[in-house]
Design a protein around this motif. Sequence first.
Motif, PDB file in Angstrom:
ATOM      1  N   GLU A   7     101.194  78.350 -22.734  1.00  0.00           N
ATOM      2  CA  GLU A   7     100.255  79.450 -22.480  1.00  0.00           C
ATOM      3  C   GLU A   7      99.610  79.908 -23.787  1.00  0.00           C
ATOM      4  O   GLU A   7      98.425  80.230 -23.819  1.00  0.00           O
ATOM      5  CB  GLU A   7     100.966  80.608 -21.783  1.00  0.00           C
ATOM      6  N   LEU A   8     100.380  79.905 -24.883  1.00  0.00           N
ATOM      7  CA  LEU A   8      99.814  80.253 -26.190  1.00  0.00           C
ATOM      8  C   LEU A   8      98.767  79.231 -26.626  1.00  0.00           C
ATOM      9  O   LEU A   8      97.722  79.596 -27.182  1.00  0.00           O
ATOM     10  CB  LEU A   8     100.915  80.359 -27.248  1.00  0.00           C
ATOM     11  N   ILE A   9      99.029  77.961 -26.378  1.00  0.00           N
ATOM     12  CA  ILE A   9      98.037  76.930 -26.690  1.00  0.00           C
ATOM     13  C   ILE A   9      96.785  77.159 -25.836  1.00  0.00           C
ATOM     14  O   ILE A   9      95.660  77.062 -26.328  1.00  0.00           O
ATOM     15  CB  ILE A   9      98.612  75.513 -26.455  1.00  0.00           C
ATOM     16  N   GLY A  10      96.974  77.478 -24.579  1.00  0.00           N
ATOM     17  CA  GLY A  10      95.846  77.774 -23.700  1.00  0.00           C
ATOM     18  C   GLY A  10      95.052  78.977 -24.174  1.00  0.00           C
ATOM     19  O   GLY A  10      93.812  78.970 -24.153  1.00  0.00           O
ATOM     20  N   ILE A  54      87.791  81.829 -11.179  1.00  0.00           N
ATOM     21  CA  ILE A  54      88.426  81.938  -9.864  1.00  0.00           C
ATOM     22  C   ILE A  54      89.731  81.149  -9.845  1.00  0.00           C
ATOM     23  O   ILE A  54      90.759  81.630  -9.353  1.00  0.00           O
ATOM     24  CB  ILE A  54      87.459  81.459  -8.757  1.00  0.00           C
ATOM     25  N   TYR A  55      89.711  79.944 -10.401  1.00  0.00           N
ATOM     26  CA  TYR A  55      90.908  79.111 -10.483  1.00  0.00           C
ATOM     27  C   TYR A  55      91.996  79.816 -11.299  1.00  0.00           C
ATOM     28  O   TYR A  55      93.164  79.844 -10.896  1.00  0.00           O
ATOM     29  CB  TYR A  55      90.560  77.757 -11.112  1.00  0.00           C
ATOM     30  N   GLY A  56      91.627  80.380 -12.437  1.00  0.00           N
ATOM     31  CA  GLY A  56      92.595  81.066 -13.287  1.00  0.00           C
ATOM     32  C   GLY A  56      93.250  82.241 -12.589  1.00  0.00           C
ATOM     33  O   GLY A  56      94.460  82.444 -12.687  1.00  0.00           O
ATOM     34  N   THR A  59      95.581  80.888  -9.738  1.00  0.00           N
ATOM     35  CA  THR A  59      96.823  80.255 -10.194  1.00  0.00           C
ATOM     36  C   THR A  59      97.658  81.168 -11.079  1.00  0.00           C
ATOM     37  O   THR A  59      98.771  80.820 -11.446  1.00  0.00           O
ATOM     38  CB  THR A  59      96.528  78.955 -10.975  1.00  0.00           C
ATOM     39  N   GLY A  60      97.110  82.323 -11.419  1.00  0.00           N
ATOM     40  CA  GLY A  60      97.852  83.260 -12.254  1.00  0.00           C
ATOM     41  C   GLY A  60      97.920  82.853 -13.710  1.00  0.00           C
ATOM     42  O   GLY A  60      98.815  83.291 -14.431  1.00  0.00           O
ATOM     43  N   THR A  65      92.176  82.669 -17.132  1.00  0.00           N
ATOM     44  CA  THR A  65      91.495  83.867 -16.650  1.00  0.00           C
ATOM     45  C   THR A  65      90.798  84.609 -17.779  1.00  0.00           C
ATOM     46  O   THR A  65      89.605  84.924 -17.676  1.00  0.00           O
ATOM     47  CB  THR A  65      92.490  84.812 -15.944  1.00  0.00           C
ATOM     48  N   LEU A  66      91.499  84.907 -18.855  1.00  0.00           N
ATOM     49  CA  LEU A  66      90.904  85.651 -19.965  1.00  0.00           C
ATOM     50  C   LEU A  66      89.752  84.897 -20.614  1.00  0.00           C
ATOM     51  O   LEU A  66      88.678  85.465 -20.845  1.00  0.00           O
ATOM     52  CB  LEU A  66      91.960  85.979 -21.026  1.00  0.00           C
ATOM     53  N   ALA A  67      89.981  83.631 -20.937  1.00  0.00           N
ATOM     54  CA  ALA A  67      88.944  82.848 -21.610  1.00  0.00           C
ATOM     55  C   ALA A  67      87.688  82.757 -20.754  1.00  0.00           C
ATOM     56  O   ALA A  67      86.569  82.932 -21.257  1.00  0.00           O
ATOM     57  CB  ALA A  67      89.466  81.448 -21.937  1.00  0.00           C
ATOM     58  N   ASN A  68      87.853  82.508 -19.481  1.00  0.00           N
ATOM     59  CA  ASN A  68      86.684  82.327 -18.638  1.00  0.00           C
ATOM     60  C   ASN A  68      86.020  83.643 -18.259  1.00  0.00           C
ATOM     61  O   ASN A  68      84.818  83.670 -18.012  1.00  0.00           O
ATOM     62  CB  ASN A  68      87.037  81.480 -17.419  1.00  0.00           C
ATOM     63  N   ALA A  69      86.750  84.727 -18.243  1.00  0.00           N
ATOM     64  CA  ALA A  69      86.129  86.034 -17.993  1.00  0.00           C
ATOM     65  C   ALA A  69      85.177  86.385 -19.136  1.00  0.00           C
ATOM     66  O   ALA A  69      84.026  86.779 -18.908  1.00  0.00           O
ATOM     67  CB  ALA A  69      87.196  87.111 -17.829  1.00  0.00           C
ATOM     68  N   VAL A  70      85.640  86.213 -20.364  1.00  0.00           N
ATOM     69  CA  VAL A  70      84.791  86.512 -21.522  1.00  0.00           C
ATOM     70  C   VAL A  70      83.650  85.503 -21.620  1.00  0.00           C
ATOM     71  O   VAL A  70      82.494  85.869 -21.862  1.00  0.00           O
ATOM     72  CB  VAL A  70      85.621  86.545 -22.827  1.00  0.00           C
TER      73      VAL A  70
END
Length: 98
Positions: A7-10, A54-56, A59-60, A65-70
Amino acid sequence: MQVDFLELIGLAAGCCTTAAFFPQVLHTWRTRSVADLSLRMYLLLTLGVLMWLIYGVATGSLAVTLANAVTLVLAVSILVMKLVYGKPSRKAFDHRPK
């Protein structure tokens, strides 16, 4: 809340790819120049980023989610500037002799 190594790498990857949009947003905002930006590319990119968001969420995945929201906010801002600043002026269509 425990964040694992993947998750940190993501999150790091999301920061890098999202940060890549800032120079284009700033340059476009400052120059109001959008002639070299592809409308089709930004439409497809924005749609893809929206689907990743939406995928982020589904899938939780915090990183996705954060990267694609920004990124969605930045991509939409470039897309809006392309549509607003890219409109031809009336002078471009006025072929009357002066």
